[in-house]
Design an enzyme around this catalytic site. Structure first.
Site, PDB file in Angstrom:
ATOM      1  N   HIS A 142       0.846  -1.189   0.000  1.00  0.00           N
ATOM      2  CA  HIS A 142       0.000   0.000   0.000  1.00  0.00           C
ATOM      3  C   HIS A 142       0.888   1.247   0.000  1.00  0.00           C
ATOM      4  O   HIS A 142       1.709   1.444   0.899  1.00  0.00           O
ATOM      5  CB  HIS A 142      -0.897   0.012   1.241  1.00  0.00           C
ATOM      6  CG  HIS A 142      -1.747   1.236   1.360  1.00  0.00           C
ATOM      7  ND1 HIS A 142      -2.784   1.510   0.497  1.00  0.00           N
ATOM      8  CD2 HIS A 142      -1.686   2.277   2.225  1.00  0.00           C
ATOM      9  CE1 HIS A 142      -3.346   2.654   0.850  1.00  0.00           C
ATOM     10  NE2 HIS A 142      -2.696   3.145   1.896  1.00  0.00           N
ATOM     11  N   GLY A 157       3.025   5.526   4.141  1.00  0.00           N
ATOM     12  CA  GLY A 157       2.514   6.366   5.216  1.00  0.00           C
ATOM     13  C   GLY A 157       1.096   5.976   5.572  1.00  0.00           C
ATOM     14  O   GLY A 157       0.402   5.297   4.798  1.00  0.00           O
ATOM     15  N   SER A 159      -2.892   6.093   6.233  1.00  0.00           N
ATOM     16  CA  SER A 159      -3.973   6.587   5.396  1.00  0.00           C
ATOM     17  C   SER A 159      -4.336   8.013   5.790  1.00  0.00           C
ATOM     18  O   SER A 159      -4.486   8.332   6.973  1.00  0.00           O
ATOM     19  CB  SER A 159      -5.199   5.669   5.558  1.00  0.00           C
ATOM     20  OG  SER A 159      -6.265   6.102   4.753  1.00  0.00           O
ATOM     21  N   GLY A 160      -4.452   8.888   4.792  1.00  0.00           N
ATOM     22  CA  GLY A 160      -4.836  10.267   5.030  1.00  0.00           C
ATOM     23  C   GLY A 160      -3.689  11.193   5.376  1.00  0.00           C
ATOM     24  O   GLY A 160      -3.905  12.377   5.654  1.00  0.00           O
ATOM     25  N   ILE A 161      -2.449  10.720   5.326  1.00  0.00           N
ATOM     26  CA  ILE A 161      -1.315  11.558   5.723  1.00  0.00           C
ATOM     27  C   ILE A 161      -0.885  12.502   4.607  1.00  0.00           C
ATOM     28  O   ILE A 161      -0.145  13.461   4.834  1.00  0.00           O
ATOM     29  CB  ILE A 161      -0.137  10.689   6.181  1.00  0.00           C
ATOM     30  CG1 ILE A 161       0.822  11.505   7.060  1.00  0.00           C
ATOM     31  CG2 ILE A 161       0.606  10.076   4.984  1.00  0.00           C
ATOM     32  CD1 ILE A 161       1.824  10.679   7.809  1.00  0.00           C
ATOM     33  N   GLY A 162      -1.323  12.246   3.360  1.00  0.00           N
ATOM     34  CA  GLY A 162      -1.015  13.189   2.277  1.00  0.00           C
ATOM     35  C   GLY A 162      -0.216  12.603   1.126  1.00  0.00           C
ATOM     36  O   GLY A 162       0.373  13.348   0.336  1.00  0.00           O
ATOM     37  N   LYS A 163      -0.212  11.297   0.996  1.00  0.00           N
ATOM     38  CA  LYS A 163       0.562  10.673  -0.090  1.00  0.00           C
ATOM     39  C   LYS A 163       0.005  11.043  -1.461  1.00  0.00           C
ATOM     40  O   LYS A 163       0.752  11.451  -2.363  1.00  0.00           O
ATOM     41  CB  LYS A 163       0.552   9.143   0.073  1.00  0.00           C
ATOM     42  CG  LYS A 163       1.158   8.632   1.367  1.00  0.00           C
ATOM     43  CD  LYS A 163       1.225   7.134   1.421  1.00  0.00           C
ATOM     44  CE  LYS A 163      -0.133   6.472   1.379  1.00  0.00           C
ATOM     45  NZ  LYS A 163      -0.971   6.776   2.550  1.00  0.00           N
ATOM     46  N   SER A 164      -1.309  10.912  -1.636  1.00  0.00           N
ATOM     47  CA  SER A 164      -1.906  11.199  -2.938  1.00  0.00           C
ATOM     48  C   SER A 164      -1.839  12.683  -3.269  1.00  0.00           C
ATOM     49  O   SER A 164      -1.622  13.063  -4.421  1.00  0.00           O
ATOM     50  CB  SER A 164      -3.360  10.714  -2.963  1.00  0.00           C
ATOM     51  OG  SER A 164      -3.429   9.303  -2.815  1.00  0.00           O
ATOM     52  N   GLU A 204      -6.727   8.723  -6.077  1.00  0.00           N
ATOM     53  CA  GLU A 204      -7.817   9.116  -5.187  1.00  0.00           C
ATOM     54  C   GLU A 204      -7.389  10.288  -4.311  1.00  0.00           C
ATOM     55  O   GLU A 204      -6.350  10.232  -3.648  1.00  0.00           O
ATOM     56  CB  GLU A 204      -8.224   7.940  -4.295  1.00  0.00           C
ATOM     57  CG  GLU A 204      -9.322   8.309  -3.302  1.00  0.00           C
ATOM     58  CD  GLU A 204      -9.551   7.222  -2.264  1.00  0.00           C
ATOM     59  OE1 GLU A 204     -10.344   7.470  -1.330  1.00  0.00           O
ATOM     60  OE2 GLU A 204      -8.932   6.140  -2.382  1.00  0.00           O
ATOM     61  N   ARG A 245      19.056  15.865  10.900  1.00  0.00           N
ATOM     62  CA  ARG A 245      19.099  17.165  10.233  1.00  0.00           C
ATOM     63  C   ARG A 245      20.213  17.251   9.204  1.00  0.00           C
ATOM     64  O   ARG A 245      20.182  18.102   8.325  1.00  0.00           O
ATOM     65  CB  ARG A 245      19.274  18.277  11.279  1.00  0.00           C
ATOM     66  CG  ARG A 245      18.129  18.332  12.276  1.00  0.00           C
ATOM     67  CD  ARG A 245      18.303  19.463  13.260  1.00  0.00           C
ATOM     68  NE  ARG A 245      18.277  20.760  12.610  1.00  0.00           N
ATOM     69  CZ  ARG A 245      18.405  21.922  13.264  1.00  0.00           C
ATOM     70  NH1 ARG A 245      18.583  21.916  14.573  1.00  0.00           N
ATOM     71  NH2 ARG A 245      18.384  23.051  12.608  1.00  0.00           N
TER      72      ARG A 245
END
Length: 319
Positions: A142, A157, A159-164, A204, A245
């Site tokens: 995934h 990452g 779901s909903g973290i901003g991959k798409s 999506e 860093r």
């Protein structure tokens, strides 16, 4: 993970448009499970040590010329010795004539006998390449796979973290989408490649829905597959967690027993994730070419500290 893959002999026949001279008793069900093929020259002189009958057998001009030197009865014996093993098929290259003794023994033992127009070298190369891809281990993960400056970047990452959303911004910047949500990863040798398992070019976006990237952004915005060069893990920013860093810590993740460079990118409001992914891809490409910015920076800092230390020591020696 699917590592027990197979290819039917009849699929090879259809793929390379081969002539079926004799259908073996198991022609419809016979499968190939290894990528190697064999030219049974040694077997024709009676050497069967280390002979692997699971391989597809191929004979060409050299073997045919050699066998012509035997009598019909001797040829019959040599083909019978070969067909006693449960080989998947014997392929005759160059559309060469079939020895009657070969056909007789193939029919006697129920073995598949095929013929191709290609030379032995051509057919062997094409078959091994085809089998390497068809039998390669495959796993589905995934994530989102994008091609960034020629680097295949696999983004993981929650779901909903901003991959798409990051993928959309990368596409707008001129990069290419390979797969969204499900990524099918194949290992050929020590190389990993990724593609979309079924429906391609769709992405999506929460609040908008599913979009067709090719129709919205053009054919240049999508790509069927790419080699996987870098894995990026998106995770929510944690204030009490230490994040590298300088970039001196180099970590790998293992996919299908192949190590791949991996970095972790903390996600917080205001961070331009697409720009960071671009930088990570360019930096990874430089590392492959032998240039490591973090190490060069650290070396310069160490050199500066050494110079300052020496200068202070000289001052102390000559007040």
């Amino acid at each position: 993970m699917n590592t027990n893959r197979s290819v039917r002999v009849k699929d090879i026949v259809e793929k390379f448009q081969m002539e079926v001279i004799n259908k073996g008793t198991d022609y419809d069900t016979e499968i190939l499970t290894i990528t190697d093929v064999n030219r049974p020259g040694l077997q024709f002189i009676g050497f069967f040590d280390y002979f692997d009958p699971r391989r597809l057998q191929i004979i060409g001009k050299s073997e045919v010329t050699f066998l012509r030197g035997y009598s019909a009865e001797e040829r019959r014996k040599r083909f019978e010795d070969l067909f006693c093993y449960e080989i998947p098929a014997l392929v005759i290259s160059r559309n060469l004539d079939v020895f009657p003794e070969c056909l007789e023994m193939a029919q006697k033992h129920g073995r598949t006998l095929l013929r191709t127009k290609y030379t032995s070298v051509e057919f062997t190369a094409m078959t091994i390449d085809y089998l390497n891809h068809a039998l390669a281990p495959v796993i589905t993960r995934h994530g989102v796979l994008v091609d960034v400056y020629g680097e295949g970047v696999l983004i993981f990452g929650d779901s909903g973290i901003g991959k798409s959303e990051t993928a959309i911004e990368l596409i707008k910047r001129g990069h290419r989408l390979v797969a969204d949500d499900a990524v099918e990863i194949t290992r050929i040798g020590s190389t990993l490649s990724g593609t979309a398992p079924e429906l391609r070019n769709y992405l999506e976006v929460r609040g908008v829905g599913v979009i067709d990237v090719e129709k919205l952004f053009g054919v240049g915005a999508v790509q069927d597959s790419t080699q996987i060069d870098l894995v990026i893990q998106f995770e929510k920013w944690e204030d009490d967690k230490f994040y590298d860093r300088l970039g001196l810590d180099e970590n790998d993740t293992t996919i299908l027993d192949v190590p791949v460079p991996q970095i972790t990118i903390p996600v917080s409001a205001g961070r331009n994730l697409a720009a960071i992914v671009e930088l990570a891809a360019m930096n990874n490409r430089q590392k492959k070419h032998g240039f490591n910015s973090a190490r060069e920076f650290a070396a310069q800092i160490d050199g500066h500290i050494d110079r300052v230390t020496r200068e202070n020591e000289l001052k102390n020696q000559n007040p």
